[in-house]
Structure formats: structure tokens, C-alpha cells
Design a protein around this motif. Structure first.
Motif, PDB file in Angstrom:
ATOM      1  N   ILE A  77       0.832  -1.204   0.000  1.00  0.00           N
ATOM      2  CA  ILE A  77       0.000   0.000   0.000  1.00  0.00           C
ATOM      3  C   ILE A  77       0.864   1.249   0.000  1.00  0.00           C
ATOM      4  CG2 ILE A  77      -1.720   1.280   1.328  1.00  0.00           C
ATOM      5  CD1 ILE A  77      -2.835  -1.469   2.193  1.00  0.00           C
ATOM      6  N   ALA A  78       1.975   1.239   0.759  1.00  0.00           N
ATOM      7  CA  ALA A  78       2.867   2.404   0.800  1.00  0.00           C
ATOM      8  C   ALA A  78       3.512   2.646  -0.566  1.00  0.00           C
ATOM      9  CB  ALA A  78       3.938   2.208   1.869  1.00  0.00           C
ATOM     10  N   LYS A  80       2.110   1.914  -3.362  1.00  0.00           N
ATOM     11  CA  LYS A  80       1.023   2.420  -4.197  1.00  0.00           C
ATOM     12  C   LYS A  80       0.871   3.936  -4.039  1.00  0.00           C
ATOM     13  CE  LYS A  80      -4.000   2.000  -4.386  1.00  0.00           C
ATOM     14  NZ  LYS A  80      -5.131   1.287  -3.801  1.00  0.00           N
ATOM     15  N   TYR A  81       1.050   4.439  -2.809  1.00  0.00           N
ATOM     16  CA  TYR A  81       0.905   5.864  -2.548  1.00  0.00           C
ATOM     17  C   TYR A  81       2.212   6.634  -2.724  1.00  0.00           C
ATOM     18  CZ  TYR A  81      -3.870   5.379  -0.912  1.00  0.00           C
ATOM     19  OH  TYR A  81      -5.210   5.149  -0.844  1.00  0.00           O
ATOM     20  N   VAL A  83       5.076   6.608  -0.908  1.00  0.00           N
ATOM     21  CA  VAL A  83       5.584   7.137   0.355  1.00  0.00           C
ATOM     22  C   VAL A  83       7.017   6.666   0.556  1.00  0.00           C
ATOM     23  CG1 VAL A  83       5.243   7.118   2.856  1.00  0.00           C
ATOM     24  CG2 VAL A  83       3.278   7.116   1.343  1.00  0.00           C
ATOM     25  N   ASP A 106       5.412  13.600   3.664  1.00  0.00           N
ATOM     26  CA  ASP A 106       4.576  12.504   3.186  1.00  0.00           C
ATOM     27  C   ASP A 106       3.447  12.167   4.163  1.00  0.00           C
ATOM     28  OD1 ASP A 106       6.099  12.236   0.932  1.00  0.00           O
ATOM     29  OD2 ASP A 106       7.313  10.588   1.698  1.00  0.00           O
ATOM     30  N   ASP A 108       0.373  13.288   4.670  1.00  0.00           N
ATOM     31  CA  ASP A 108      -0.971  13.102   4.098  1.00  0.00           C
ATOM     32  C   ASP A 108      -1.066  11.804   3.303  1.00  0.00           C
ATOM     33  OD1 ASP A 108      -1.779  15.508   5.186  1.00  0.00           O
ATOM     34  OD2 ASP A 108      -1.304  16.655   3.379  1.00  0.00           O
ATOM     35  N   ALA A 109      -0.042  11.530   2.523  1.00  0.00           N
ATOM     36  CA  ALA A 109      -0.038  10.290   1.737  1.00  0.00           C
ATOM     37  C   ALA A 109       0.017   9.080   2.665  1.00  0.00           C
ATOM     38  CB  ALA A 109       1.135  10.269   0.771  1.00  0.00           C
ATOM     39  N   ALA A 112      -3.399   8.437   4.272  1.00  0.00           N
ATOM     40  CA  ALA A 112      -4.288   7.736   3.342  1.00  0.00           C
ATOM     41  C   ALA A 112      -3.893   6.266   3.219  1.00  0.00           C
ATOM     42  CB  ALA A 112      -4.251   8.408   1.975  1.00  0.00           C
ATOM     43  N   ALA A 113      -2.583   5.995   3.134  1.00  0.00           N
ATOM     44  CA  ALA A 113      -2.114   4.611   3.033  1.00  0.00           C
ATOM     45  C   ALA A 113      -2.445   3.842   4.304  1.00  0.00           C
ATOM     46  CB  ALA A 113      -0.610   4.595   2.777  1.00  0.00           C
ATOM     47  N   GLU A 116      -6.148   2.962   4.418  1.00  0.00           N
ATOM     48  CA  GLU A 116      -6.449   1.823   3.536  1.00  0.00           C
ATOM     49  C   GLU A 116      -5.963   0.518   4.150  1.00  0.00           C
ATOM     50  OE1 GLU A 116      -5.413   0.221  -0.940  1.00  0.00           O
ATOM     51  OE2 GLU A 116      -5.364   2.382  -0.554  1.00  0.00           O
TER      52      GLU A 116
END
Length: 157
Positions: A77-78, A80-81, A83, A106, A108-109, A112-113, A116
Motif C-alpha cells: 500500500i505504501a 502504491k501511494y 511514500v 509525506d 498526508d499520503a 491515506a495509506a 487503507e
């Protein structure tokens, strides 16, 4: 398909022959500068890295605790974002925890990660285990009596 490749090769040859000596030398110098910058480590790494490299980028570092159950899921997931992060194992606690260090920019990203990731973990806890279902169905199948087949042919004359 082969013709397209040949045409592109010819176009490349024609465009390279039109280059001047000065353009070639300038391009080679730029390439040398790039290689020197990469070797010197000035190119900032992205994604998963060591804590030392992350702190060395002088952009401020924050951390979050994470359980050891799904570190591989968190990695996916990280990535994907996009980070930049580092994972460090905290062995001072009896069940070891993992600390995820990330750049302050990072945040905010990573939020979100992390949202998720936590939603994925919650969905995983709600789903029944496939192995438990399989063992239950095996027990049910073992309890069903087998058919007894009789092989008799009736012959009428």
C-alpha cells in the motif's frame, strides 16, 4: 511489426547522423554529470529504505506503530501511494512492534495509506478463515454415508 522496428531503427540512425560533434560532446558531459551525481548519492532514494538514509535527507521524520501481522500488506500500500518510509523492529517490547518512519512531507499520503491498510485489516478479520471452512466441510463429508452400489443385471428372455 518487423517493418515498424526497421523503420524506427532507420529513423534513429538518420537522426543521430544529423547530430553535430558539439551536441555529442555536450550529451556525453551531461551523462557523466548524471553518473557522478548518482554515485555521490545525491539522488534521493524513494520507497522503502533504511532509517539512516531517511533521516539523512533532512526533511523531518515522523513515526507510527504497526502490528507485525501485515507488514507485507503495508509495503504494498505504501508503494502504491509513493511514500518514502523505513521500517524498524522495536525489540524492547515482549511482542515486538514495528515502527514505520516516514518523511514529514509525506504525512498526508501516509495517512491515506494507513487508512487503507487498517480498512484492509478490518475486512480480513471479518472474513471467515478458508482453512476453518475447509475442515468443517471435510467433517461434514466424512459424516455422509457412502452409497452402496449393487451390480446386478436383469436379463429377460
Amino acid at each position: 511489426m518487423q517493418e515498424e522496428v526497421e523503420n524506427r531503427t532507420v529513423n534513429l540512425m538518420i537522426s543521430t547522423t544529423k547530430l553535430t560533434w558539439r551536441a555529442l560532446v555536450t550529451g556525453y558531459r551531461k551523462f557523466q554529470q548524471y553518473r557522478a551525481k548518482v554515485k555521490a548519492g545525491k539522488e534521493a532514494p524513494h520507497g522503502k529504505q533504511t532509517v539512516k538514509k531517511l533521516i539523512g535527507q533532512n526533511q523531518g521524520v515522523s513515526s507510527i506503530d504497526i502490528a507485525n501481522t501485515g507488514i507485507r500488506d503495508f509495503d504494498r500500500i505504501a508503494k502504491k501511494y509513493g511514500v518514502d518510509y523505513a521500517i524498524k523492529k522495536d525489540r524492547s517490547v515482549s511482542p515486538p512492534k514495528y515502527l514505520v518512519f516516514f518523511k514529514a512531507r509525506d504525512a498526508d499520503a501516509l495517512t491515506a495509506a494507513f487508512n487503507e491498510y487498517s480498512a484492509k485489516q478490518m475486512n480480513r478479520s471479518q472474513k471467515p478463515s478458508v482453512l476453518k471452512q475447509l475442515s468443517r466441510f471435510k467433517e461434514l463429508a466424512a459424516g455422509i454415508p457412502a452409497k452402496v452400489r449393487q451390480k446386478k443385471l436383469e436379463r429377460d428372455l
